[in-house]
Design an enzyme around this catalytic site. Structure first.
Site, short mmCIF file in Angstrom:
data_model
loop_
_atom_site.label_atom_id
_atom_site.label_comp_id
_atom_site.label_asym_id
_atom_site.label_seq_id
_atom_site.Cartn_x
_atom_site.Cartn_y
_atom_site.Cartn_z
N ASP A 32 0.75 -1.22 0.09
CA ASP A 32 -0.19 0.05 0.04
C ASP A 32 0.71 1.06 0.02
OD1 ASP A 32 -3.16 0.41 0.97
OD2 ASP A 32 -2.12 2.00 0.97
N ASN A 86 -8.94 1.42 -4.06
CA ASN A 86 -10.35 2.30 -4.16
C ASN A 86 -10.62 2.86 -5.38
OD1 ASN A 86 -8.18 3.52 -3.08
ND2 ASN A 86 -9.13 5.23 -2.48
N ALA A 219 -24.70 -7.30 -9.33
CA ALA A 219 -25.12 -8.07 -7.83
C ALA A 219 -25.25 -6.88 -6.88
CB ALA A 219 -24.11 -9.00 -7.27
N GLY A 267 -32.10 2.73 6.22
CA GLY A 267 -31.42 2.91 4.92
C GLY A 267 -30.10 2.33 4.68
N CYS A 272 -19.83 0.70 -1.04
CA CYS A 272 -20.15 0.06 -2.24
C CYS A 272 -21.63 0.59 -2.86
CB CYS A 272 -20.06 -1.39 -2.37
SG CYS A 272 -18.39 -1.90 -1.72
N1 NAD Z 1 -15.23 -2.60 1.13
C1 NAD Z 1 -15.89 -3.82 0.53
O1 NAD Z 1 -16.77 -4.31 1.42
C2 NAD Z 1 -15.70 -4.24 -0.60
C3 NAD Z 1 -16.04 -5.39 -1.01
C4 NAD Z 1 -16.17 -5.84 -2.49
C5 NAD Z 1 -15.41 -4.88 -3.32
N2 NAD Z 1 -14.93 -3.87 -2.76
C6 NAD Z 1 -14.24 -3.07 -3.96
O2 NAD Z 1 -12.88 -3.14 -3.56
C7 NAD Z 1 -11.94 -1.98 -4.00
C8 NAD Z 1 -11.29 -1.44 -2.79
O3 NAD Z 1 -12.09 -1.35 -1.78
P1 NAD Z 1 -11.78 -1.21 -0.12
O4 NAD Z 1 -12.92 -0.90 0.52
O5 NAD Z 1 -10.70 -2.26 0.12
O6 NAD Z 1 -11.13 0.16 -0.17
P2 NAD Z 1 -9.87 0.78 0.70
O7 NAD Z 1 -10.12 2.31 0.80
O8 NAD Z 1 -10.20 0.23 2.28
O9 NAD Z 1 -8.40 0.42 0.32
C9 NAD Z 1 -7.76 0.79 -0.80
C10 NAD Z 1 -6.31 0.71 -0.50
O10 NAD Z 1 -5.82 1.03 -1.86
C11 NAD Z 1 -4.45 1.86 -1.42
N3 NAD Z 1 -4.23 2.44 -2.81
C12 NAD Z 1 -4.74 3.28 -3.61
N4 NAD Z 1 -4.03 3.62 -4.64
C13 NAD Z 1 -2.57 3.02 -4.50
C14 NAD Z 1 -1.47 2.95 -5.20
N5 NAD Z 1 -1.45 3.37 -6.39
N6 NAD Z 1 -0.43 2.01 -4.81
C15 NAD Z 1 -0.72 1.40 -3.59
N7 NAD Z 1 -1.77 1.58 -2.77
C16 NAD Z 1 -2.71 2.25 -3.13
C17 NAD Z 1 -5.23 2.99 -0.45
O11 NAD Z 1 -3.97 3.77 0.22
C18 NAD Z 1 -6.08 2.15 0.58
O12 NAD Z 1 -5.32 1.52 1.73
C19 NAD Z 1 -12.90 -0.91 -4.43
O13 NAD Z 1 -13.10 -0.83 -5.89
C20 NAD Z 1 -14.31 -1.35 -3.77
O14 NAD Z 1 -15.48 -1.08 -4.67
C21 NAD Z 1 -14.90 -3.32 -1.54
O1 UPG Z 2 -31.87 -6.48 4.65
C1 UPG Z 2 -30.95 -5.66 4.76
C2 UPG Z 2 -29.48 -5.95 4.48
C3 UPG Z 2 -28.57 -4.74 4.40
N1 UPG Z 2 -28.87 -3.69 4.81
C4 UPG Z 2 -28.03 -2.46 4.81
O2 UPG Z 2 -27.20 -2.78 3.52
C5 UPG Z 2 -25.96 -1.92 3.82
C6 UPG Z 2 -25.14 -3.02 3.19
O3 UPG Z 2 -24.91 -4.02 3.84
P1 UPG Z 2 -24.18 -5.36 3.27
O4 UPG Z 2 -24.32 -5.58 1.82
O5 UPG Z 2 -24.50 -6.25 4.16
O6 UPG Z 2 -22.68 -4.88 3.53
P2 UPG Z 2 -21.56 -4.37 2.27
O7 UPG Z 2 -20.13 -4.59 3.08
O8 UPG Z 2 -21.82 -3.17 1.90
O9 UPG Z 2 -21.53 -5.55 1.39
C7 UPG Z 2 -22.09 -5.12 -0.05
O10 UPG Z 2 -21.29 -4.53 -0.84
C8 UPG Z 2 -20.05 -5.11 -1.15
C9 UPG Z 2 -18.90 -4.12 -1.79
O11 UPG Z 2 -19.08 -4.12 -3.14
C10 UPG Z 2 -20.23 -6.49 -1.69
O12 UPG Z 2 -19.12 -7.20 -2.05
C11 UPG Z 2 -21.12 -7.27 -0.92
O13 UPG Z 2 -21.55 -8.48 -1.78
C12 UPG Z 2 -22.39 -6.70 -0.54
O14 UPG Z 2 -23.38 -7.50 0.03
C13 UPG Z 2 -25.85 -1.88 5.40
O15 UPG Z 2 -25.91 -0.48 5.74
C14 UPG Z 2 -26.91 -2.76 5.86
O16 UPG Z 2 -27.11 -2.30 7.33
C15 UPG Z 2 -30.26 -3.31 5.11
O17 UPG Z 2 -30.75 -2.21 5.37
N2 UPG Z 2 -31.45 -4.35 5.27
#
Ligand code: NAD
Ligand code: UPG
EC number: 1.1.1.22
Length: 476
Positions: A32, A86, A219, A267, A272
């Site tokens: 990172d 990100n 999704a 809400g 995401c």
């Molecule tokens: N948070 C989730 O639950 C979730 C789930 C599924 C998919 N995603 C997707 O995954 C991606 C990452 O999400 P996140 O929540 O982990 O983000 P995050 O902000 O927690 O982490 C991203 C990291 O990337 C680093 N970074 C950015 N540019 C960089 C570079 N050029 N070199 C090195 N490090 C760099 C940042 O410093 C940061 O620590 C996003 O596209 C998000 O939409 C997130």
């Molecule tokens: O019946 C429900 C389910 C969820 N939530 C809310 O919806 C938001 C998102 O919840 P959840 O989807 O469980 O968490 P995320 O970590 O945001 O995960 C979603 O977003 C991720 C990032 O893309 C995906 O990878 C996951 O599959 C997808 O579930 C939260 O505020 C929850 O409280 C509700 O209000 N009602």
């Protein structure tokens, strides 16, 4: 095999930790640009709270899982590189407020192009617009050194925060999109081989690159749409006497519909749903599909409406003024079992109450106090951060947060809120004492018996005062 992951955040951290746990024959380096974040990953207090993560990291760290700021060496050494940076919504320029900002993905691709001295499989793990892989490919191939070959794969992540470790260990499916060429197929096979260490092969789905990218947005759009659908009906329930939990149960028992993601709430939040739907809307607009864009825009509009509606209900119930009233906010994270506050509904609720002059006493078991203050003093939330700081107090204990308040608002469904001593809480609050349950987790009948006025989502409660004067609710 050597693997590098660029981006040690909510996705990169847990994903690499589980991969390292399940693949002792693979060395994984998570890099990172933030040295602070890497130092935290190498310390006893990890940068994110995720149930089960500590144990996995402690088992693998410095065995086959390494956290480093030396991006160059990690890229040079790796056979396969995940880009897990990100992809926030753009805040300026073309597509402002809707399009995904791909500057971090681009900078990761440029670093790979500059540093790589051998063949690499580059895997898009970040959530990106459809055809983003094309841009990555373009950057890599335009800077290609002689003899070096790149394959680009799409491998979106479906983990949810708060359940990330379990989601990764028992993924419903792993999706891999690749080029429909012999080299593309080989690259897909190599990535699939990693997952096959713990995911049954029949759960590993391979598609073309664009289907994989779009499936991730689809999704999230479907999941969020279910929440907005049930939340829209919660308003109908409150106006008619129907109970949204009963409606959700009745609807969800239809096996074609299913019962998950039908929990009405204040809400949806999180980093995401909103971002990815906005991204989908922007893509549709650019493809000249305004009807499709408008369809998905409604999911966001309904969510905004729900957050506003709940906040307004609090104000209206408190005799239409909260000026100088103390209100306790229980829970600030966007859902339970995470310390993440990105897009949390609690921000909208707090912002509305602060604008009306309320004083807030906030408690969340996992969100750092500085984070709450940062969120509530952000320029997009207030023009007067100093006033906000004066009006907000952060507590490390729920009983101290509720003391002498006029109302208690549940914004996050933390399990510990269910078992609080509400008789003690009632005694310590101003009267009449109100509870607004934005998560439908509390025992409302019992709270009414204690003496609270209760309001929740999707169910209308008669005012307890009236019930009491009619002798329906016993005095305690
Ligand atoms: N948070 C989730 O639950 C979730 C789930 C599924 C998919 N995603 C997707 O995954 C991606 C990452 O999400 P996140 O929540 O982990 O983000 P995050 O902000 O927690 O982490 C991203 C990291 O990337 C680093 N970074 C950015 N540019 C960089 C570079 N050029 N070199 C090195 N490090 C760099 C940042 O410093 C940061 O620590 C996003 O596209 C998000 O939409 C997130
Ligand atoms: O019946 C429900 C389910 C969820 N939530 C809310 O919806 C938001 C998102 O919840 P959840 O989807 O469980 O968490 P995320 O970590 O945001 O995960 C979603 O977003 C991720 C990032 O893309 C995906 O990878 C996951 O599959 C997808 O579930 C939260 O505020 C929850 O409280 C509700 O209000 N009602």
């Amino acid at each position: 095999m050597k693997v590098c992951c660029i981006g040690a955040g909510y996705v990169g951290g847990p994903t690499c930790a589980v991969m390292a746990l399940k693949c002792p024959d693979i060395v994984i380096t998570l890099v990172d640009k933030s040295s602070e974040r890497i130092a935290q990953w190498n310390s006893d207090k990890l940068p994110i709270y995720e149930p089960g993560l500590d144990e996995v990291v402690k088992k693998c760290r410095n065995v086959n899982l390494f956290f480093s700021t030396d991006i160059e060496t990690a890229i040079k050494d790796a056979d396969l590189i995940f880009i897990s940076v990100n992809t926030p919504t753009k805040i300026s320029g073309n597509g402002k407020g809707r399009a995904a900002d791909l500057k971090y993905v681009e900078s990761a691709a440029r670093m790979i192009a500059e540093i790589a001295q051998s063949n690499k499989i580059v895997v898009e793990k970040s959530t990106v617009p459809v055809r983003a892989a094309e841009s990555i490919m373009h950057i890599l191939r335009a800077n290609q050194k002689p003899g070096i070959h790149y394959d680009i794969l799409s491998n979106p992540e479906f983990l949810a925060e708060g359940t990330a470790i379990n989601d990764l260990l028992n993924a419903d499916r792993v999706l891999i999109g690749g080029e429909e060429t012999p080299e593309g197929h080989q690259a897909v096979e190599k990535l699939s081989w990693i997952y096959e260490h713990w995911i049954p092969k029949k759960h590993i789905l391979t598609t073309n690159t664009w289907s994989s990218e779009l499936s991730k947005l689809a999704a999230n759009a479907f999941l969020a749409q279910r929440i907005s659908s049930i939340n829209s009906l919660s308003a109908v329930c409150e106006a008619t006497g129907a109970d949204v939990s009963e409606v959700a149960r009745a609807v969800g028992l239809d096996s074609r519909i299913g019962s998950k993601f039908l929990q009405a709430s204040v809400g949806f939040g999180g980093s995401c749903f909103q971002k990815d739907i906005l991204n989908l809307i922007y893509i549709c607009e650019n493809l000249n599909l305004p009807e499709v864009a408008a369809y998905w825009q409604q999911v966001i509009d309904m969510n905004d409406y729900q957050k506003r509606r709940f906040s307004q209900k609090i104000i209206e119930s408190l005799f239409n003024t909260v000026s100088d009233k103390r209100i306790a906010i229980l829970g600030f994270a966007f859902k339970k079992n995470t310390g993440d506050t990105r897009e949390t509904a609690a921000i909208t609720v707090c912002q509305t109450l602060l604008e009306e002059g309320a004083k807030l006493d906030i408690y969340d078991p996992k969100v750092e106090p500085e984070q709450i203050i940062d969120d509530l003093t952000h320029p997009s939330v207030t023009e007067s951060p100093e006033n906000v700081k004066k009006a907000v107090q952060i507590h490390s204990d729920p009983y101290s947060a509720v003391r002498s308040t006029h109302a208690l608002v549940v914004c996050t469904e933390w399990d510990e809120f269910v078992d609080l001593d509400y008789t003690r809480i009632y005694q310590s609050m101003m009267k009449p004492a109100y509870i607004f349950d934005g998560r439908k987790i509390l025992d409302h009948e019992r709270l009414q018996q204690i003496g609270f006025h209760v309001q929740t989502i999707g169910k209308k409660y008669q005012r307890t005062g009236l019930l009491r004067s009619w002798g329906i609710v016993p005095q305690l």
